[in-house]
Design an enzyme around this catalytic site. Sequence first.
Site, mmCIF file in Angstrom:
data_model
loop_
_atom_site.group_PDB
_atom_site.id
_atom_site.type_symbol
_atom_site.label_atom_id
_atom_site.label_comp_id
_atom_site.label_asym_id
_atom_site.label_seq_id
_atom_site.Cartn_x
_atom_site.Cartn_y
_atom_site.Cartn_z
ATOM 1 N N LYS A 288 3.535 -11.915 -21.140
ATOM 2 C CA LYS A 288 2.408 -11.189 -21.729
ATOM 3 C C LYS A 288 2.656 -9.673 -21.733
ATOM 4 O O LYS A 288 1.833 -8.912 -22.226
ATOM 5 C CB LYS A 288 1.128 -11.501 -20.965
ATOM 6 C CG LYS A 288 0.727 -12.972 -20.996
ATOM 7 C CD LYS A 288 -0.566 -13.213 -20.242
ATOM 8 C CE LYS A 288 -0.846 -14.702 -20.052
ATOM 9 N NZ LYS A 288 -1.088 -15.427 -21.300
ATOM 10 N N ASP B 235 -6.075 -12.393 -10.314
ATOM 11 C CA ASP B 235 -5.277 -12.868 -11.438
ATOM 12 C C ASP B 235 -5.193 -11.730 -12.449
ATOM 13 O O ASP B 235 -6.137 -11.459 -13.179
ATOM 14 C CB ASP B 235 -5.937 -14.114 -12.037
ATOM 15 C CG ASP B 235 -5.303 -14.563 -13.352
ATOM 16 O OD1 ASP B 235 -4.320 -13.935 -13.795
ATOM 17 O OD2 ASP B 235 -5.798 -15.541 -13.946
ATOM 18 N N HIS C 22 -9.576 -18.585 -15.914
ATOM 19 C CA HIS C 22 -8.608 -19.446 -16.602
ATOM 20 C C HIS C 22 -8.390 -20.689 -15.742
ATOM 21 O O HIS C 22 -8.538 -20.664 -14.529
ATOM 22 C CB HIS C 22 -7.303 -18.659 -16.769
ATOM 23 C CG HIS C 22 -6.272 -19.309 -17.632
ATOM 24 N ND1 HIS C 22 -5.470 -20.344 -17.182
ATOM 25 C CD2 HIS C 22 -5.872 -19.056 -18.904
ATOM 26 C CE1 HIS C 22 -4.632 -20.695 -18.138
ATOM 27 N NE2 HIS C 22 -4.859 -19.945 -19.212
ATOM 28 N N CYS D 160 -8.082 -22.463 -22.426
ATOM 29 C CA CYS D 160 -7.900 -22.826 -21.013
ATOM 30 C C CYS D 160 -9.025 -22.249 -20.152
ATOM 31 O O CYS D 160 -8.798 -21.746 -19.050
ATOM 32 C CB CYS D 160 -6.546 -22.365 -20.488
ATOM 33 S SG CYS D 160 -5.150 -23.229 -21.240
#
Length: 402
Positions: free
Chosen positions: A223, A197, A120, A361
Amino acid sequence: MDITGIREQFPILSRKIGKYPLIYLDNTATSQTPSRVVDSIVGMYENTKANVHRGVHTLSQEATDLQESTRRRVRDYLNAESEQEIIFTRGTTEAINLVASSFGQRFRVGDEVVLTVMEHHANIVPWQLLQARTGIVIKVADINPDGSLNMDSFKSQFTGRTVFASFCHVSNVLGTINPVREMIEFAHSKGVPVLVDGAQASPHLPIDVRALDADFYTFSSHKMYGPSGIGILYGKKALLELMPPYQGGGEMIGHVSFSGTTFAELPFKFEAGTPDFVDIAAFSKALDFIEEIGIESIENHELELLSYTTDRLLEIPGMRIFGTAPHKSAVISFLVGDIHPYDIGMLLDKLGVAVRTGHHCAQPLMERLGIPGTVRASFAVYNTREEAAAFIDALKRVVAMF
């Protein structure tokens, strides 16, 4: 799993888009929020709103207890060793920037940081900003045709100049679940610390930072059925203690004078200013929701939806699915013939189906795949097979228009 009972906790799922019931399949971007989280936010604003820490009055102490209780909850959720290793941020993006800016101060011209092509932008741009400041070199590992990480490419990026590696646990486009334990083990064999991540993993997979041996791990509340604007940075205590503060201000200090300043102990050294203590407290309710269902049950339910939907999508002529790794999360990125993804997304919306379109992204990955963007459908625990079937039917109607 009581899907009906789960869905009743999300009032937004009873909404209609025009005359069609909402089918929300944009969970990779952000998940919906159960009533208990919203009630927690409202309740705190109405009953317990006061700035945390330092206050001796009742409201301040209550707010502080709620915030620090969430920190302990996150510690347990990740199986971290100490709550001192849990830093509250505004999201995964800020957490990665914190590490790049603070830990990255030790990097010098020619030092190398290893990323993957599936990252990302939040795990690319902070390292490019550091590159502009310090002259580091960014190395990029490639993927296989099915969207899985090419481990030979990953390993080949490491040289005697490699000082750090940063990569996603799960790709937000391909759904690929990376072999992070193996990747971390290899990096550590070269003496290289690692950031993972975990924004796309934490809502769907069990996370144990000690079993992974991750040096840093990041994710976002929004999320995970929680409030927006809250993120978590886990870092090994020994590394966090070596790092200078990311920002300066109130709360992160020991003593301030014009002749010099000392800084607070962990975790407060990295939490300058007033935190979003209301949403931090509410995040614990989202963790309650996840743990009541069980993360393994959530994962199994979503994978069943992934399998069913993938099989049905392949019935559509011209269907191309990007990301077919054997180990993947419930994310499906696709194109149909030469139909533009925005056209598909807009027409699906007219039929009540919310999907994401564009480059997600992840423009370097799109360049690697040779496409400008995709349509992306992604599932959460409250989605149903009936919704998946309705999505397929709606997509077939859209394709037929072209």
